[in-house]
Design a protein around this motif. Structure first.
Motif, PDB file in Angstrom:
ATOM      1  N   PRO A  57       0.825  -1.207   0.000  1.00 19.47           N
ATOM      2  CA  PRO A  57       0.000   0.000   0.000  1.00 19.47           C
ATOM      3  C   PRO A  57       0.858   1.256   0.000  1.00 19.47           C
ATOM      4  O   PRO A  57       1.915   1.305   0.613  1.00 19.47           O
ATOM      5  CB  PRO A  57      -0.819  -0.116   1.296  1.00 19.47           C
ATOM      6  CG  PRO A  57      -0.071  -1.082   2.144  1.00 19.47           C
ATOM      7  CD  PRO A  57       0.686  -1.991   1.235  1.00 19.47           C
ATOM      8  N   THR A  58       0.394   2.249  -0.724  1.00 16.61           N
ATOM      9  CA  THR A  58       1.087   3.526  -0.751  1.00 16.61           C
ATOM     10  C   THR A  58       0.568   4.388   0.385  1.00 16.61           C
ATOM     11  O   THR A  58      -0.636   4.654   0.468  1.00 16.61           O
ATOM     12  CB  THR A  58       0.846   4.248  -2.091  1.00 16.61           C
ATOM     13  OG1 THR A  58       1.310   3.415  -3.155  1.00 16.61           O
ATOM     14  CG2 THR A  58       1.580   5.584  -2.118  1.00 16.61           C
ATOM     15  N   PRO A  59       1.441   4.812   1.309  1.00 20.50           N
ATOM     16  CA  PRO A  59       0.964   5.630   2.429  1.00 20.50           C
ATOM     17  C   PRO A  59       0.332   6.929   1.946  1.00 20.50           C
ATOM     18  O   PRO A  59       0.802   7.554   0.995  1.00 20.50           O
ATOM     19  CB  PRO A  59       2.249   5.912   3.227  1.00 20.50           C
ATOM     20  CG  PRO A  59       3.229   4.877   2.775  1.00 20.50           C
ATOM     21  CD  PRO A  59       2.875   4.568   1.359  1.00 20.50           C
ATOM     22  N   THR A  60      -0.759   7.305   2.581  1.00 21.50           N
ATOM     23  CA  THR A  60      -1.378   8.589   2.283  1.00 21.50           C
ATOM     24  C   THR A  60      -0.510   9.700   2.857  1.00 21.50           C
ATOM     25  O   THR A  60      -0.197   9.685   4.044  1.00 21.50           O
ATOM     26  CB  THR A  60      -2.780   8.665   2.903  1.00 21.50           C
ATOM     27  OG1 THR A  60      -3.565   7.591   2.388  1.00 21.50           O
ATOM     28  CG2 THR A  60      -3.444   9.998   2.581  1.00 21.50           C
ATOM     29  N   PRO A  61      -0.074  10.652   2.024  1.00 23.90           N
ATOM     30  CA  PRO A  61       0.815  11.707   2.540  1.00 23.90           C
ATOM     31  C   PRO A  61       0.145  12.499   3.662  1.00 23.90           C
ATOM     32  O   PRO A  61      -1.020  12.872   3.578  1.00 23.90           O
ATOM     33  CB  PRO A  61       1.060  12.587   1.307  1.00 23.90           C
ATOM     34  CG  PRO A  61       0.755  11.718   0.124  1.00 23.90           C
ATOM     35  CD  PRO A  61      -0.334  10.793   0.583  1.00 23.90           C
ATOM     36  N   THR A  62       0.863  12.709   4.737  1.00 23.14           N
ATOM     37  CA  THR A  62       0.405  13.540   5.841  1.00 23.14           C
ATOM     38  C   THR A  62       1.568  14.408   6.291  1.00 23.14           C
ATOM     39  O   THR A  62       2.722  14.128   5.959  1.00 23.14           O
ATOM     40  CB  THR A  62      -0.070  12.692   7.043  1.00 23.14           C
ATOM     41  OG1 THR A  62       1.082  12.080   7.656  1.00 23.14           O
ATOM     42  CG2 THR A  62      -1.039  11.604   6.612  1.00 23.14           C
ATOM     43  N   PRO A  63       1.304  15.443   7.066  1.00 28.66           N
ATOM     44  CA  PRO A  63       2.428  16.245   7.586  1.00 28.66           C
ATOM     45  C   PRO A  63       3.364  15.441   8.478  1.00 28.66           C
ATOM     46  O   PRO A  63       4.548  15.767   8.588  1.00 28.66           O
ATOM     47  CB  PRO A  63       1.716  17.343   8.381  1.00 28.66           C
ATOM     48  CG  PRO A  63       0.350  17.432   7.791  1.00 28.66           C
ATOM     49  CD  PRO A  63       0.001  16.038   7.393  1.00 28.66           C
ATOM     50  N   PHE A  64       2.859  14.397   9.121  1.00 30.37           N
ATOM     51  CA  PHE A  64       3.668  13.595  10.032  1.00 30.37           C
ATOM     52  C   PHE A  64       4.661  12.749   9.236  1.00 30.37           C
ATOM     53  O   PHE A  64       4.281  11.928   8.409  1.00 30.37           O
ATOM     54  CB  PHE A  64       2.760  12.705  10.875  1.00 30.37           C
ATOM     55  CG  PHE A  64       3.476  11.846  11.884  1.00 30.37           C
ATOM     56  CD1 PHE A  64       4.457  12.372  12.695  1.00 30.37           C
ATOM     57  CD2 PHE A  64       3.141  10.504  12.033  1.00 30.37           C
ATOM     58  CE1 PHE A  64       5.114  11.582  13.643  1.00 30.37           C
ATOM     59  CE2 PHE A  64       3.776   9.706  12.972  1.00 30.37           C
ATOM     60  CZ  PHE A  64       4.766  10.251  13.778  1.00 30.37           C
TER      61      PHE A  64
ATOM     62  N   PHE B  30      -0.926  11.102  15.000  1.00 28.47           N
ATOM     63  CA  PHE B  30      -0.127  12.309  14.778  1.00 28.47           C
ATOM     64  C   PHE B  30      -0.143  12.773  13.324  1.00 28.47           C
ATOM     65  O   PHE B  30       0.655  13.626  12.938  1.00 28.47           O
ATOM     66  CB  PHE B  30       1.312  12.059  15.250  1.00 28.47           C
ATOM     67  CG  PHE B  30       1.416  11.739  16.715  1.00 28.47           C
ATOM     68  CD1 PHE B  30       1.166  12.704  17.676  1.00 28.47           C
ATOM     69  CD2 PHE B  30       1.728  10.458  17.144  1.00 28.47           C
ATOM     70  CE1 PHE B  30       1.232  12.418  19.033  1.00 28.47           C
ATOM     71  CE2 PHE B  30       1.810  10.146  18.496  1.00 28.47           C
ATOM     72  CZ  PHE B  30       1.557  11.133  19.444  1.00 28.47           C
ATOM     73  N   ALA B  31      -1.045  12.219  12.529  1.00 28.10           N
ATOM     74  CA  ALA B  31      -1.107  12.573  11.103  1.00 28.10           C
ATOM     75  C   ALA B  31      -1.228  14.074  10.845  1.00 28.10           C
ATOM     76  O   ALA B  31      -0.610  14.590   9.910  1.00 28.10           O
ATOM     77  CB  ALA B  31      -2.259  11.822  10.438  1.00 28.10           C
ATOM     78  N   PRO B  32      -2.009  14.828  11.652  1.00 28.01           N
ATOM     79  CA  PRO B  32      -2.127  16.263  11.366  1.00 28.01           C
ATOM     80  C   PRO B  32      -0.898  17.083  11.757  1.00 28.01           C
ATOM     81  O   PRO B  32      -0.824  18.268  11.433  1.00 28.01           O
ATOM     82  CB  PRO B  32      -3.333  16.690  12.219  1.00 28.01           C
ATOM     83  CG  PRO B  32      -3.995  15.432  12.661  1.00 28.01           C
ATOM     84  CD  PRO B  32      -2.917  14.424  12.735  1.00 28.01           C
ATOM     85  N   MET B  33       0.052  16.469  12.479  1.00 26.14           N
ATOM     86  CA  MET B  33       1.186  17.218  13.013  1.00 26.14           C
ATOM     87  C   MET B  33       2.362  17.204  12.030  1.00 26.14           C
ATOM     88  O   MET B  33       2.687  16.169  11.447  1.00 26.14           O
ATOM     89  CB  MET B  33       1.640  16.615  14.338  1.00 26.14           C
ATOM     90  CG  MET B  33       0.525  16.400  15.349  1.00 26.14           C
ATOM     91  SD  MET B  33      -0.187  17.954  15.922  1.00 26.14           S
ATOM     92  CE  MET B  33       1.105  18.516  17.015  1.00 26.14           C
ATOM     93  N   ALA B  34       3.017  18.339  11.886  1.00 27.99           N
ATOM     94  CA  ALA B  34       4.186  18.442  11.010  1.00 27.99           C
ATOM     95  C   ALA B  34       5.445  18.041  11.770  1.00 27.99           C
ATOM     96  O   ALA B  34       6.474  18.723  11.737  1.00 27.99           O
ATOM     97  CB  ALA B  34       4.307  19.866  10.472  1.00 27.99           C
ATOM     98  N   THR B  35       5.339  16.909  12.461  1.00 30.87           N
ATOM     99  CA  THR B  35       6.431  16.389  13.283  1.00 30.87           C
ATOM    100  C   THR B  35       7.245  15.394  12.465  1.00 30.87           C
ATOM    101  O   THR B  35       6.690  14.619  11.680  1.00 30.87           O
ATOM    102  CB  THR B  35       5.871  15.691  14.530  1.00 30.87           C
ATOM    103  OG1 THR B  35       5.061  16.618  15.261  1.00 30.87           O
ATOM    104  CG2 THR B  35       6.977  15.162  15.421  1.00 30.87           C
ATOM    105  N   THR B  36       8.556  15.408  12.654  1.00 29.09           N
ATOM    106  CA  THR B  36       9.433  14.445  12.006  1.00 29.09           C
ATOM    107  C   THR B  36      10.004  13.530  13.081  1.00 29.09           C
ATOM    108  O   THR B  36      10.699  13.998  13.986  1.00 29.09           O
ATOM    109  CB  THR B  36      10.582  15.145  11.259  1.00 29.09           C
ATOM    110  OG1 THR B  36      10.032  16.100  10.332  1.00 29.09           O
ATOM    111  CG2 THR B  36      11.432  14.141  10.496  1.00 29.09           C
ATOM    112  N   ALA B  37       9.679  12.246  13.001  1.00 30.32           N
ATOM    113  CA  ALA B  37      10.112  11.285  14.011  1.00 30.32           C
ATOM    114  C   ALA B  37      10.981  10.217  13.359  1.00 30.32           C
ATOM    115  O   ALA B  37      10.633   9.686  12.295  1.00 30.32           O
ATOM    116  CB  ALA B  37       8.907  10.636  14.688  1.00 30.32           C
TER     117      ALA B  37
END
Length: 305
Positions: free
Chosen positions: A8-15, A138-145
C-alpha cells in the motif's frame, strides 16, 4: 502462480514517520547525527530531541561536539515509563508544550527494549500497535520522528514487525489492518473461578481487588479505571474479575461494538475527562487494555499490572 500482494502507498500527511535499523554504535551515530542536524537547521523549529539509552546519548554528545548544546537529550527511561498508551500521552504532551507551529519538531526515539517494551511477546505487540497508530494519531502534526531500532536489543522479529508500521520501509501496512491483525487472536477464556458481577459497582470492584492483594491506592486506581471504561462503553451486560496482585484483571461485556482502533488512544483536549473518554484513562492506568469486537458487541479486558 503466486500472487504478490501490492504494497500500500501511504497517504501523505504532515507527520514524517521514519525508521532506522542498526546493529552497531557507529551505525546508530551515522543515522542519528544527520537527522538531528536536519532538525537543527530547520527554520521555525525548536531544538531537536533525542530520546535514547544513556550510552547512546554519550555517543551523540561526542559526535555532535558543540552542536550538542542545541539538542535536547533525554534518557529513554525518563520518557518511556509505562505502557504504549503512556508513550502516546508523553508524545502528545511534549508536542503541545514544545513543538513549533503545526507541531514542527524533530524527535529521535529509541524504546527501552531491554525493559518493559521488550519483556514479552505481548508487550512487543503492544509497541507495534503504538507505532502503527502513531501514523493516525499524529497525522495532522508536522512532526518528524525517527524511530531507532537496535537489533542487539530489539531482536529480528520485532524489527521486521516494526517495518510494517513505518511508511519509509517499503513494507508499510495500513495501520487499521495491522492493528486488526494484532487483535486476530482470541483472548484466553476467563478462569473458572472468576467473579461475576451484573454491574461493575465501585464498592464491589474495590473490595474484590483488595482481597486479591492490591494495595489500597492501587485498588482505588484500578477501580476508577474499570468504572471509567464501563461508562465509556455504555450499558455493561456483565463484568468478570480475576487474578492476583499485581495482575488483577476485569473483563467488561457490552452489547455495543467499540469499532474504532483508536479508542482510548486519542489524547483528550482538556484535563477534565468527558464520560466517553474513559478508555483513555483506563489505558493510562492499566498495563493492558484488550478490545475485541464481535457480531453481538464487544469484550474489553483491563489488566492492572
Amino acid at each position: 502462480m503466486t500472487r504478490t500482494r501490492p504494497t500500500p502507498t501511504p497517504t501523505p500527511t504532515p507527520f514524517d514517520h521514519r525508521m532506522a535499523v542498526y546493529g552497531a554504535d557507529d551505525e546508530f551515530v551515522a543515522a542519528a547525527v544527520p537527522f538531528l542536524a536536519e532538525g537543527l537547521g530547520a527554520p521555525d523549529e525548536p531544538p531537536p530531541v533525542a530520546i535514547a539509552a544513556p550510552d547512546k546519548l554519550d555517543l551523540l554528545r561526542d559526535a555532535l561536539g558543540g552542536d550538542a548544546k542545541g539538542a535536547v537529550l533525554v534518557p529513554h527511561t525518563e520518557w518511556y515509563t509505562g505502557s504504549a498508551a503512556n508513550a502516546v500521552a508523553q508524545g502528545a504532551g511534549y508536542l503541545a508544550a514544545h513543538a513549533g507551529p503545526g507541531g514542527r519538531i524533530h524527535l529521535l526515539m529509541e524504546p527501552v527494549w531491554n525493559g518493559r517494551a521488550g519483556r514479552s511477546v505481548r508487550e512487543s505487540a503492544e509497541w507495534i500497535r503504538y507505532e502503527a497508530l502513531a501514523n493516525l494519531l499524529f497525522a495532522p502534526m508536522a512532526t518528524t520522528a525517527l524511530c531507532a531500532y537496535d537489533t542487539r536489543t530489539a531482536g529480528k522479529a520485532v524489527v521486521e514487525a516494526a517495518r510494517r508500521a513505518h511508511p519509509d520501509t517499503g513494507v508499510y501496512e495500513d495501520p487499521v489492518r495491522l492493528t486488526a491483525e494484532l487483535d486476530s487472536a482470541p483472548l484466553p477464556l476467563p478462569p473458572a473461578g472468576a467473579e461475576l458481577f451484573r454491574q461493575p459497582h465501585p464498592d464491589a470492584v474495590r473490595a474484590s481487588t483488595a482481597v486479591r492483594g492490591l494495595a489500597p491506592a492501587d485498588a482505588e486506581l484500578f477501580t476508577e479505571a474499570v468504572i471509567a471504561a464501563a461508562a465509556a462503553l455504555g450499558p455493561v451486560i456483565h463484568a468478570r474479575l480475576w487474578g492476583e496482585a499485581p495482575a488483577c484483571v476485569c473483563e467488561l461485556r457490552t452489547a455495543r461494538r467499540v469499532g474504532d482502533p483508536l479508542a482510548g488512544f486519542v489524547p483528550p483536549p482538556a484535563p477534565e475527562l468527558e464520560p466517553d473518554q474513559g478508555l483513555w484513562f483506563a489505558r493510562q492506568v492499566c498495563a493492558y487494555v484488550d478490545v475485541r469486537d464481535d457480531d453481538e458487541g464487544s469484550t474489553v479486558r483491563l489488566q492492572y499490572g
